[in-house]
Design a protein around this motif. Structure first.
Motif, mmCIF file in Angstrom:
data_model
loop_
_atom_site.group_PDB
_atom_site.id
_atom_site.type_symbol
_atom_site.label_atom_id
_atom_site.label_comp_id
_atom_site.label_asym_id
_atom_site.label_seq_id
_atom_site.Cartn_x
_atom_site.Cartn_y
_atom_site.Cartn_z
ATOM 1 N N LYS A 84 -18.359 -52.817 -62.214
ATOM 2 C CA LYS A 84 -19.321 -53.922 -62.199
ATOM 3 C C LYS A 84 -19.669 -54.360 -63.620
ATOM 4 O O LYS A 84 -19.773 -55.561 -63.896
ATOM 5 N N ASP A 85 -19.855 -53.352 -64.506
ATOM 6 C CA ASP A 85 -20.194 -53.664 -65.895
ATOM 7 C C ASP A 85 -19.052 -54.423 -66.581
ATOM 8 O O ASP A 85 -19.289 -55.375 -67.337
ATOM 9 N N ILE A 86 -17.819 -53.970 -66.313
ATOM 10 C CA ILE A 86 -16.653 -54.633 -66.909
ATOM 11 C C ILE A 86 -16.528 -56.058 -66.380
ATOM 12 O O ILE A 86 -16.228 -56.992 -67.130
ATOM 13 N N GLU A 87 -16.761 -56.211 -65.072
ATOM 14 C CA GLU A 87 -16.680 -57.537 -64.463
ATOM 15 C C GLU A 87 -17.746 -58.468 -65.051
ATOM 16 O O GLU A 87 -17.483 -59.647 -65.327
ATOM 17 N N LYS A 88 -18.946 -57.911 -65.250
ATOM 18 C CA LYS A 88 -20.029 -58.686 -65.852
ATOM 19 C C LYS A 88 -19.674 -59.080 -67.287
ATOM 20 O O LYS A 88 -19.904 -60.219 -67.716
ATOM 21 N N GLN A 89 -19.092 -58.110 -68.012
ATOM 22 C CA GLN A 89 -18.686 -58.369 -69.389
ATOM 23 C C GLN A 89 -17.553 -59.386 -69.435
ATOM 24 O O GLN A 89 -17.507 -60.244 -70.326
ATOM 25 N N ARG A 90 -16.648 -59.308 -68.457
ATOM 26 C CA ARG A 90 -15.538 -60.260 -68.393
ATOM 27 C C ARG A 90 -16.054 -61.680 -68.159
ATOM 28 O O ARG A 90 -15.562 -62.644 -68.745
ATOM 29 N N ASN A 91 -17.043 -61.815 -67.291
ATOM 30 C CA ASN A 91 -17.626 -63.134 -67.023
ATOM 31 C C ASN A 91 -18.307 -63.700 -68.271
ATOM 32 O O ASN A 91 -18.197 -64.899 -68.559
ATOM 33 N N LYS A 92 -18.994 -62.814 -69.000
ATOM 34 C CA LYS A 92 -19.639 -63.257 -70.240
ATOM 35 C C LYS A 92 -18.590 -63.715 -71.250
ATOM 36 O O LYS A 92 -18.751 -64.745 -71.914
ATOM 37 N N PHE A 93 -17.524 -62.909 -71.364
ATOM 38 C CA PHE A 93 -16.452 -63.273 -72.296
ATOM 39 C C PHE A 93 -15.817 -64.600 -71.899
ATOM 40 O O PHE A 93 -15.578 -65.468 -72.746
ATOM 41 N N THR A 94 -15.534 -64.757 -70.597
ATOM 42 C CA THR A 94 -14.894 -65.983 -70.110
ATOM 43 C C THR A 94 -15.737 -67.214 -70.431
ATOM 44 O O THR A 94 -15.212 -68.247 -70.856
ATOM 45 N N ASN A 95 -17.040 -67.094 -70.258
ATOM 46 C CA ASN A 95 -17.931 -68.220 -70.542
ATOM 47 C C ASN A 95 -17.982 -68.539 -72.036
ATOM 48 O O ASN A 95 -17.874 -69.696 -72.445
ATOM 49 N N PHE A 96 -18.142 -67.485 -72.852
ATOM 50 C CA PHE A 96 -18.220 -67.714 -74.301
ATOM 51 C C PHE A 96 -16.869 -68.148 -74.854
ATOM 52 O O PHE A 96 -16.790 -68.889 -75.843
ATOM 53 N N ASN A 97 -15.798 -67.700 -74.200
ATOM 54 C CA ASN A 97 -14.453 -68.040 -74.660
ATOM 55 C C ASN A 97 -14.180 -69.546 -74.558
ATOM 56 O O ASN A 97 -13.306 -70.068 -75.248
ATOM 57 N N LYS A 98 -14.914 -70.235 -73.692
ATOM 58 C CA LYS A 98 -14.769 -71.694 -73.603
ATOM 59 C C LYS A 98 -15.149 -72.343 -74.931
ATOM 60 O O LYS A 98 -14.506 -73.296 -75.377
ATOM 61 N N LEU A 99 -16.207 -71.800 -75.563
ATOM 62 C CA LEU A 99 -16.627 -72.316 -76.870
ATOM 63 C C LEU A 99 -15.611 -71.935 -77.946
ATOM 64 O O LEU A 99 -15.298 -72.734 -78.835
ATOM 65 N N VAL A 100 -15.103 -70.706 -77.850
ATOM 66 C CA VAL A 100 -14.109 -70.249 -78.824
ATOM 67 C C VAL A 100 -12.843 -71.097 -78.712
ATOM 68 O O VAL A 100 -12.266 -71.526 -79.719
ATOM 69 N N ASN A 101 -12.412 -71.349 -77.489
ATOM 70 C CA ASN A 101 -11.206 -72.160 -77.271
ATOM 71 C C ASN A 101 -11.371 -73.566 -77.825
ATOM 72 O O ASN A 101 -10.419 -74.154 -78.352
ATOM 73 N N GLN A 102 -12.564 -74.095 -77.685
ATOM 74 C CA GLN A 102 -12.839 -75.429 -78.225
ATOM 75 C C GLN A 102 -12.644 -75.432 -79.739
ATOM 76 O O GLN A 102 -12.027 -76.350 -80.304
ATOM 77 N N SER A 103 -13.166 -74.390 -80.395
ATOM 78 C CA SER A 103 -13.019 -74.274 -81.847
ATOM 79 C C SER A 103 -11.565 -74.017 -82.241
ATOM 80 O O SER A 103 -11.075 -74.551 -83.238
ATOM 81 N N ILE A 104 -10.887 -73.183 -81.455
ATOM 82 C CA ILE A 104 -9.479 -72.880 -81.729
ATOM 83 C C ILE A 104 -8.634 -74.142 -81.617
ATOM 84 O O ILE A 104 -7.801 -74.431 -82.488
ATOM 85 N N ASN A 105 -8.846 -74.905 -80.560
ATOM 86 C CA ASN A 105 -8.041 -76.110 -80.343
ATOM 87 C C ASN A 105 -8.278 -77.144 -81.449
ATOM 88 O O ASN A 105 -7.345 -77.828 -81.885
#
Length: 299
Positions: free
Chosen positions: A113-134
């Motif tokens: 559950k903790d990993i899944e929660k952490q994965r969801n947090k990463f996925t959400n924040f990764n949208k901002l990272v991807n924007q910067s990367i692109n």
């Protein structure tokens, strides 16, 4: 001291094994039966000795066979006590085993559950990272002279001479027409580094060590090879009547031979930038690959 601790640890683990007490319990029956068969007077046949041993260790005590000698009475008492002790130890070990498995299963479920929660947090924040990367990748593609700027695909094997247009505007409608390509490149790079630092420092990658190490290594390498102040300053620096940025563009355009830093040479900072861009291309490709793996596990 260490050996004693190891022995105690081994003994502790043994006492948590239910099967051990089952084996000891079953072994005690023929062992005591043999003693009854050899020592009891009047003599018992061996099957009666087995029967008597089973009745004794289970504390049933039917009374159809009774001990006569003092020695046998002592053995019967010991077997009865041993049976009770072994059953008690068996139940204790069994209870511990069941409790351990239940606790382990609960911990694994909580960890998931903790990993899944952490994965969801990463996925959400990764949208901002991807924007910067692109965005950063876009300027890398422009610098490396890709033809398709709308859908850039940077080539890490681009020639050094392609940096000659660093001080020209990108001519993109989404960019400041007065800004130069190198200014926008460094602006997007700073934004990307900031996002990556947040990604690491806020613990979004604590369950994905490979991606965390990749980001940390990239951040440190970019900071250690940063020549942005020098390169950007050339736009406002003149040598006689010529901007140093124009002079640098000519040097880059006319450069031949090995692309290798030379101390004291004006072109050296641009060579650092050249290899930094190559590293950025590799980073972007690897980052997206690892991030996609995390996303696939989620699905």
């Amino acid at each position: 001291m260490k050996n004693r601790i190891k022995i105690l640890e081994i003994m502790k683990n043994i006492l948590k094994t239910p099967l051990l007490f089952v084996i000891l319990y079953l072994l005690a029956i023929p062992l005591f039966a043999l003693l009854y068969y050899l020592l009891e007077e009047p003599k018992l046949i061996f099957l009666d000795s087995i029967y008597f041993s089973i009745v004794t260790i289970t504390t049933l005590g039917y009374g159809d066979i009774v001990p006569h000698s003092l020695l046998i009475k002592i053995l019967v008492s010991l077997e009865a006590i041993l049976g009770i002790v072994l059953i008690g130890l068996f139940l204790n070990a069994l209870s511990h085993r069941i409790s351990y498995r239940a606790t382990k299963k609960e911990k694994e479920a909580q960890l998931q559950k903790d990993i899944e929660k952490q994965r969801n947090k990463f996925t959400n924040f990764n949208k901002l990272v991807n924007q910067s990367i692109n965005r950063h990748y876009k300027y890398i593609a422009i610098i490396s002279n890709t033809k398709d700027v709308e859908n850039p695909k940077a080539n890490k094997n681009f020639p050094f001479n392609n940096l000659q247009d660093l001080y020209k505007p990108t001519l993109q409608l989404t960019d400041n027409l007065l800004g130069t390509t190198v200014e926008l490149y460094y602006e997007s790079q700073r934004n990307l580094i900031e996002k990556l630092e947040n990604l690491v420092s806020l613990g979004f990658l604590e369950n994905w060590k490979e991606l965390e190490d990749l980001c940390l290594e990239y951040i440190l390498n970019i900071k250690n090879s940063d020549v942005s102040n020098f390169i950007l300053a050339q736009q406002n620096t003149f040598a006689k009547d010529e901007k140093l940025s124009d002079f640098a563009s000519k040097m880059i355009k006319n450069h031949t031979g090995e692309v290798k830093p030379e101390n004291g040479n004006l072109i050296t900072p641009y060579i650092y930038l050249y290899y930094q861009i190559k590293e950025s291309i590799e980073f972007v490709e690897k980052y997206k690959e690892l991030a996609e793996q995390i996303k696939k596990v989620e699905m």
